[in-house]
Scaffold this motif. Sequence first.
Motif, PDB file in Angstrom:
ATOM      1  N   ALA A 174       0.815  -1.225   0.000  1.00 27.81           N
ATOM      2  CA  ALA A 174       0.000   0.000   0.000  1.00 27.81           C
ATOM      3  C   ALA A 174       0.839   1.263   0.000  1.00 27.81           C
ATOM      4  CB  ALA A 174      -0.931  -0.006   1.219  1.00 27.81           C
ATOM      5  N   SER A 175       2.168   1.133   0.070  1.00 32.33           N
ATOM      6  CA  SER A 175       3.008   2.327   0.202  1.00 32.33           C
ATOM      7  C   SER A 175       4.422   2.034  -0.284  1.00 32.33           C
ATOM      8  CB  SER A 175       3.025   2.732   1.696  1.00 32.33           C
ATOM      9  OG  SER A 175       3.856   3.844   1.916  1.00 32.33           O
ATOM     10  N   GLY A 176       5.119   3.100  -0.632  1.00 31.56           N
ATOM     11  CA  GLY A 176       6.567   3.056  -0.812  1.00 31.56           C
ATOM     12  C   GLY A 176       7.085   1.998  -1.757  1.00 31.56           C
ATOM     13  N   ILE A 177       8.065   1.233  -1.276  1.00 32.69           N
ATOM     14  CA  ILE A 177       8.762   0.254  -2.118  1.00 32.69           C
ATOM     15  C   ILE A 177       7.804  -0.853  -2.579  1.00 32.69           C
ATOM     16  CG2 ILE A 177      10.605  -1.485  -2.124  1.00 32.69           C
ATOM     17  CD1 ILE A 177      12.131   0.341  -0.107  1.00 32.69           C
ATOM     18  N   GLY A 178       6.945  -1.317  -1.685  1.00 29.70           N
ATOM     19  CA  GLY A 178       6.011  -2.389  -2.044  1.00 29.70           C
ATOM     20  C   GLY A 178       5.065  -1.968  -3.150  1.00 29.70           C
ATOM     21  N   ARG A 179       4.543  -0.756  -3.015  1.00 28.77           N
ATOM     22  CA  ARG A 179       3.647  -0.243  -4.066  1.00 28.77           C
ATOM     23  C   ARG A 179       4.387  -0.169  -5.407  1.00 28.77           C
ATOM     24  NH1 ARG A 179      -0.602   4.392  -4.959  1.00 28.77           N
ATOM     25  NH2 ARG A 179      -0.020   4.851  -7.096  1.00 28.77           N
ATOM     26  N   GLY A 204       7.466  -3.716   6.363  1.00 25.63           N
ATOM     27  CA  GLY A 204       8.446  -3.461   7.420  1.00 25.63           C
ATOM     28  C   GLY A 204       8.097  -2.229   8.220  1.00 25.63           C
ATOM     29  N   VAL A 205       8.621  -2.183   9.444  1.00 29.02           N
ATOM     30  CA  VAL A 205       8.401  -1.043  10.342  1.00 29.02           C
ATOM     31  C   VAL A 205       9.697  -0.756  11.092  1.00 29.02           C
ATOM     32  CG1 VAL A 205       5.930  -1.498  10.676  1.00 29.02           C
ATOM     33  CG2 VAL A 205       7.594  -2.540  12.242  1.00 29.02           C
ATOM     34  N   ASP A 206       9.746   0.434  11.674  1.00 30.47           N
ATOM     35  CA  ASP A 206      10.898   0.819  12.488  1.00 30.47           C
ATOM     36  C   ASP A 206      10.406   1.494  13.759  1.00 30.47           C
ATOM     37  OD1 ASP A 206      13.426   1.593  13.420  1.00 30.47           O
ATOM     38  OD2 ASP A 206      13.357   3.476  12.289  1.00 30.47           O
ATOM     39  N   GLU A 260       5.382   4.330  12.626  1.00 30.86           N
ATOM     40  CA  GLU A 260       4.627   4.155  13.870  1.00 30.86           C
ATOM     41  C   GLU A 260       3.131   4.409  13.680  1.00 30.86           C
ATOM     42  OE1 GLU A 260       6.120   5.289  17.640  1.00 30.86           O
ATOM     43  OE2 GLU A 260       8.200   5.133  17.001  1.00 30.86           O
ATOM     44  N   ARG A 261       2.725   4.806  12.468  1.00 33.80           N
ATOM     45  CA  ARG A 261       1.279   4.913  12.195  1.00 33.80           C
ATOM     46  C   ARG A 261       0.591   3.564  12.369  1.00 33.80           C
ATOM     47  NH1 ARG A 261       4.019   4.509   7.380  1.00 33.80           N
ATOM     48  NH2 ARG A 261       3.107   3.349   5.640  1.00 33.80           N
ATOM     49  N   ASN A 262       1.373   2.483  12.248  1.00 34.63           N
ATOM     50  CA  ASN A 262       0.815   1.131  12.406  1.00 34.63           C
ATOM     51  C   ASN A 262       1.151   0.518  13.772  1.00 34.63           C
ATOM     52  OD1 ASN A 262      -0.438   0.642   9.815  1.00 34.63           O
ATOM     53  ND2 ASN A 262       1.616   0.738   8.941  1.00 34.63           N
TER      54      ASN A 262
HETATM   55  N1  NAD Z   1      12.544   3.638   2.891  1.00 37.19           N
HETATM   56  C1  NAD Z   1      13.794   3.311   3.164  1.00 37.19           C
HETATM   57  O1  NAD Z   1      14.691   4.183   3.204  1.00 37.19           O
HETATM   58  C2  NAD Z   1      14.152   1.863   3.411  1.00 37.19           C
HETATM   59  C3  NAD Z   1      15.510   1.529   3.493  1.00 37.19           C
HETATM   60  C4  NAD Z   1      15.855   0.207   3.714  1.00 37.19           C
HETATM   61  C5  NAD Z   1      14.867  -0.761   3.837  1.00 37.19           C
HETATM   62  N2  NAD Z   1      13.557  -0.409   3.758  1.00 37.19           N
HETATM   63  C6  NAD Z   1      12.546  -1.473   3.903  1.00 37.19           C
HETATM   64  O2  NAD Z   1      11.653  -1.428   2.810  1.00 37.19           O
HETATM   65  C7  NAD Z   1      10.423  -2.079   3.182  1.00 37.19           C
HETATM   66  C8  NAD Z   1       9.258  -1.240   2.710  1.00 37.19           C
HETATM   67  O3  NAD Z   1       9.181  -0.047   3.478  1.00 37.19           O
HETATM   68  P1  NAD Z   1       8.943   1.399   2.849  1.00 37.19           P
HETATM   69  O4  NAD Z   1      10.199   2.146   2.963  1.00 37.19           O
HETATM   70  O5  NAD Z   1       8.285   1.283   1.540  1.00 37.19           O
HETATM   71  O6  NAD Z   1       7.960   2.025   3.967  1.00 37.19           O
HETATM   72  P2  NAD Z   1       6.409   2.369   3.938  1.00 37.19           P
HETATM   73  O7  NAD Z   1       6.054   2.694   5.345  1.00 37.19           O
HETATM   74  O8  NAD Z   1       6.147   3.395   2.896  1.00 37.19           O
HETATM   75  O9  NAD Z   1       5.723   0.994   3.504  1.00 37.19           O
HETATM   76  C9  NAD Z   1       5.687  -0.121   4.382  1.00 37.19           C
HETATM   77  C10 NAD Z   1       4.342  -0.831   4.232  1.00 37.19           C
HETATM   78  O10 NAD Z   1       4.314  -1.974   5.111  1.00 37.19           O
HETATM   79  C11 NAD Z   1       3.001  -2.049   5.681  1.00 37.19           C
HETATM   80  N3  NAD Z   1       2.997  -2.829   6.920  1.00 37.19           N
HETATM   81  C12 NAD Z   1       3.477  -2.453   8.132  1.00 37.19           C
HETATM   82  N4  NAD Z   1       3.234  -3.402   9.053  1.00 37.19           N
HETATM   83  C13 NAD Z   1       2.603  -4.404   8.399  1.00 37.19           C
HETATM   84  C14 NAD Z   1       2.087  -5.666   8.811  1.00 37.19           C
HETATM   85  N5  NAD Z   1       2.177  -6.066  10.097  1.00 37.19           N
HETATM   86  N6  NAD Z   1       1.507  -6.464   7.897  1.00 37.19           N
HETATM   87  C15 NAD Z   1       1.382  -6.051   6.604  1.00 37.19           C
HETATM   88  N7  NAD Z   1       1.831  -4.865   6.158  1.00 37.19           N
HETATM   89  C16 NAD Z   1       2.431  -4.053   7.054  1.00 37.19           C
HETATM   90  C17 NAD Z   1       2.630  -0.589   5.909  1.00 37.19           C
HETATM   91  O11 NAD Z   1       1.242  -0.416   6.117  1.00 37.19           O
HETATM   92  C18 NAD Z   1       3.167   0.067   4.643  1.00 37.19           C
HETATM   93  O12 NAD Z   1       2.172   0.112   3.632  1.00 37.19           O
HETATM   94  C19 NAD Z   1      10.513  -2.275   4.697  1.00 37.19           C
HETATM   95  O13 NAD Z   1      10.844  -3.631   4.979  1.00 37.19           O
HETATM   96  C20 NAD Z   1      11.651  -1.365   5.116  1.00 37.19           C
HETATM   97  O14 NAD Z   1      12.294  -1.805   6.297  1.00 37.19           O
HETATM   98  C21 NAD Z   1      13.169   0.880   3.547  1.00 37.19           C
END
Ligand code: NAD
Length: 280
Positions: free
Chosen positions: A15-20, A92-94, A199-201
């Motif tokens: 739904a967001s970011g890299i996954g989308r 993923g979350v942080d 932390e929204r989640n």
């Molecule tokens: N953005 C960065 O700079 C970065 C760098 C290194 C690694 N990552 C990794 O990339 C991955 C994607 O994160 P992103 O950066 O796109 O952040 P993001 O917050 O934009 O997207 C993360 C998505 O994961 C979902 N999510 C969270 N908890 C969940 C759960 N329990 N079950 C199902 N879905 C859940 C969120 O709702 C959100 O849509 C993560 O694993 C993150 O650790 C991101």
Amino acid sequence: MDELTGRVAVVTGAASGIGRAIAERCLDAGMRVALVDVELDSLTRTAHELDPAGSRTLTRQVDVRDPAQVEHLAAAVVAHFGAVHLLCNNAGVDAGGPFVDISDATWRWVMDVNFFGVVNGCRAFLPALRASGEGHIVNTASMAAVNAGMRTMAPYIGSKFAVLGVSENLAVELAESDPGIGVSVLLPGGVQTRMTDSERNRPADVPPSDDPLRQSVVDGIRSATARDGLDPSDVAVAVLDAVRDRSFYILTHREPALEAIAQRLEWMRTNAQPLPRVLR
Ligand SMILES: NC(=O)c1ccc[n+]([C@@H]2O[C@H](COP(=O)([O-])OP(=O)(O)OC[C@H]3O[C@@H](n4cnc5c(N)ncnc54)[C@H](O)[C@@H]3O)[C@@H](O)[C@H]2O)c1
């Protein structure tokens, strides 16, 4: 897996970011895609934006922490699309803080999503990937898996080291047992997403990370990422290239990642101070 057209992908955190962005690239490549996330509103909106007709996507609200939900997801994807070829364990979350102040619930939340989410995905989907005869798993770790120098981030760093280790081990095992199934691990540096707002989640039992040091670290990451972070679509291109080429390591920030690994190797060889410089 060099031919992606007509194949089926599953993307968590879609739904967001890299996954989308990965989901979008998969659709561009002619795949059908199961979009999976815990955030229902963003998930529904994303699916509508990426596939307005809804003919090539399936959306499922799933919490990847829960093995039963992920098992049901695997069954639902096979029932809907008939097969699975690509699994992207990306959610993923942080959350964190000064080490002694990090609550047990915080540790468990971050490990449960980032690490057990990956384990749950691999375990639930491997039978379907095997049944397809050819498939690929992409686990999202982070450059934090090779660069432990960021303060207040112990749970995140621990979870990403664990994803890297398990992915390496899985790749070795599947090369013997299931040579048709490839594995990649994604190690991004800064990418422009909502990660610093993860932390929204936050579950109700996880306290907010309101420590000032923690806040300054997160603010620093937020501004560095806004300034220098990659566009998620560039990460998604690297992911699909790795799937096609069967490359294991996906280093979106190649030089800093290799520098961090070289620093760690030097640290191991010499035990010399100072500790490795923090790289992002
Ligand atoms: N953005 C960065 O700079 C970065 C760098 C290194 C690694 N990552 C990794 O990339 C991955 C994607 O994160 P992103 O950066 O796109 O952040 P993001 O917050 O934009 O997207 C993360 C998505 O994961 C979902 N999510 C969270 N908890 C969940 C759960 N329990 N079950 C199902 N879905 C859940 C969120 O709702 C959100 O849509 C993560 O694993 C993150 O650790 C991101």
